[in-house]
Design a protein around this motif. Structure first.
Motif, mmCIF file in Angstrom:
data_model
loop_
_atom_site.group_PDB
_atom_site.id
_atom_site.type_symbol
_atom_site.label_atom_id
_atom_site.label_comp_id
_atom_site.label_asym_id
_atom_site.label_seq_id
_atom_site.Cartn_x
_atom_site.Cartn_y
_atom_site.Cartn_z
ATOM 1 N N SER A 166 0.840 -1.188 0.000
ATOM 2 C CA SER A 166 0.000 0.000 0.000
ATOM 3 C C SER A 166 0.886 1.253 0.000
ATOM 4 C CB SER A 166 -0.900 -0.017 1.240
ATOM 5 O OG SER A 166 -1.823 1.017 1.159
ATOM 6 N N SER A 203 -1.967 2.348 -7.722
ATOM 7 C CA SER A 203 -3.191 3.005 -8.189
ATOM 8 C C SER A 203 -2.865 4.212 -9.046
ATOM 9 C CB SER A 203 -4.051 3.475 -7.012
ATOM 10 O OG SER A 203 -4.291 2.431 -6.138
ATOM 11 N N ARG A 254 -4.133 4.725 -12.788
ATOM 12 C CA ARG A 254 -4.944 5.905 -13.152
ATOM 13 C C ARG A 254 -4.294 6.697 -14.283
ATOM 14 N NH1 ARG A 254 -5.894 6.584 -7.577
ATOM 15 N NH2 ARG A 254 -4.377 8.263 -7.560
HETATM 16 P P1 ADP Z 1 -5.140 2.060 -2.198
HETATM 17 O O1 ADP Z 1 -3.891 1.645 -1.482
HETATM 18 O O2 ADP Z 1 -6.214 1.021 -2.162
HETATM 19 O O3 ADP Z 1 -4.891 2.656 -3.531
HETATM 20 P P2 ADP Z 1 -5.157 4.647 -0.994
HETATM 21 O O4 ADP Z 1 -5.466 4.900 0.439
HETATM 22 O O5 ADP Z 1 -3.750 4.749 -1.442
HETATM 23 O O6 ADP Z 1 -5.777 3.229 -1.316
HETATM 24 O O7 ADP Z 1 -6.015 5.628 -1.935
HETATM 25 C C1 ADP Z 1 -7.407 5.678 -1.883
HETATM 26 C C2 ADP Z 1 -7.842 6.969 -2.601
HETATM 27 O O8 ADP Z 1 -7.408 8.114 -1.859
HETATM 28 C C3 ADP Z 1 -7.258 7.121 -3.983
HETATM 29 O O9 ADP Z 1 -8.253 7.635 -4.852
HETATM 30 C C4 ADP Z 1 -6.125 8.126 -3.837
HETATM 31 O O10 ADP Z 1 -5.994 8.952 -4.975
HETATM 32 C C5 ADP Z 1 -6.564 8.938 -2.657
HETATM 33 N N1 ADP Z 1 -5.415 9.322 -1.854
HETATM 34 C C6 ADP Z 1 -4.451 8.502 -1.385
HETATM 35 N N2 ADP Z 1 -3.549 9.155 -0.675
HETATM 36 C C7 ADP Z 1 -3.951 10.450 -0.686
HETATM 37 C C8 ADP Z 1 -3.430 11.632 -0.122
HETATM 38 N N3 ADP Z 1 -2.288 11.644 0.585
HETATM 39 N N4 ADP Z 1 -4.106 12.783 -0.332
HETATM 40 C C9 ADP Z 1 -5.232 12.774 -1.057
HETATM 41 N N5 ADP Z 1 -5.780 11.699 -1.609
HETATM 42 C C10 ADP Z 1 -5.143 10.541 -1.425
#
Ligand code: ADP
Ligand code: ADP
Length: 229
Positions: A37, A42, A46
């Motif tokens: 993670s 992702s 994307r």
């Molecule tokens: P995964 O590991 O399943 O991808 P994440 O927690 O990394 O889950 O991300 C879930 C969503 O939150 C994604 O759409 C990502 O773009 C967004 N996201 C992740 N990290 C951040 C962050 N630091 N600030 C804003 N959005 C975030």
């Protein structure tokens, strides 16, 4: 020629999600992106499906640049987003949405070629006999294969899957991974799935890309796989 990723970097403010990511996947192979993670999986997917713009770098499919383009890319999701009360066939048909519009399919006005695309897609994923079944009566693995069929109906040149087996039991996960590999082969369709389960990746993937903190740690085929991955 397949998929070529060249020097992709993505920054969100002070966070570097991807840094100088480059790799190639041969045409028609099933590749797996591995990483914990936060590794950048992702973000990479994307960018590949045109939902996120890279800060720099390019994406090339069969020699053509597709950076920031959504055309020709099919997508399979962790939560399959199927219409529960509809049949496998009707769900597969909704894959024509991008080309023909949802309304036509709901009104039963879809042209013969769309019906054929849906049936051929269900055949490819091994669900032709279940075409008339409501998806909420199917197993999780079957539902995910309907999701693959729906993506195939779009006739994509690249198939992406974001954690497609994360919420499945081991037997279903195996069925879905086998389905990706067979589909890539049958349709000569370059396929890239993100995964965090190393064992499943190792068993079913053909090409492997290891990401850590936004950087490529490993790229290679099954025969180049080292015990450390
Ligand atoms: P995964 O590991 O399943 O991808 P994440 O927690 O990394 O889950 O991300 C879930 C969503 O939150 C994604 O759409 C990502 O773009 C967004 N996201 C992740 N990290 C951040 C962050 N630091 N600030 C804003 N959005 C975030
Ligand atoms: P993974 O899918 O491997 O979990 P992500 O691509 O979701 O990794 O995230 C990679 C890094 O980028 C993480 O540090 C995450 O917090 C950050 N990130 C992802 N999306 C966003 C976003 N929309 N805004 C800010 N930071 C993000």
């Amino acid at each position: 020629m397949g998929l070529r990723i060249q020097d992709l970097t993505k920054e969100y403010g002070d966070t570097t999600a991807l840094s100088g990511v480059s790799f190639e996947i041969p045409d028609g192979s099933f590749a797996v992106v591995l990483g914990e993670s936060g590794a950048g999986k992702s973000t990479l997917l994307r960018i590949l499906n045109g939902l996120t713009e890279p800060t720099s770098g390019g994406v090339y499919l069969d020699g053509q640049e597709i950076t920031n383009s959504r055309s020709d890319v099919g997508m399979v999701f962790q939560q399959h987003n199927l219409a529960d009360e509809l049949s496998a066939y009707d769900n597969a048909l909704t894959g024509t949405f991008n080309r023909t519009g949802f309304v036509r399919s709901l009104l039963n006005l879809q042209p013969v070629e769309d019906r054929e695309l849906a049936l051929e897609a269900l055949e490819t994923v091994g669900l032709l006999d279940e075409a008339g079944q409501r998806v909420d009566r199917m197993s999780g693995g079957q539902q995910q294969r309907v999701g693959i069929a729906r993506a195939l109906v779009q006739q994509p040149a690249l198939l992406l899957a974001d954690e497609p087996v994360a919420s499945l039991d081991p037997a279903s996960a195996e069925a879905v991974m086998t389905c990706f590999r067979e589909t890539a082969k049958k349709r000569d369709l370059t396929t890239l799935a993100s995964l965090h389960q190393v064992n499943i990746a190792r068993e079913f993937g053909e090409q492997f890309i290891g990401l850590k903190d936004g950087e490529v740690m490993f790229v290679g085929s099954r025969s180049e796989l080292t015990p450390s991955i």
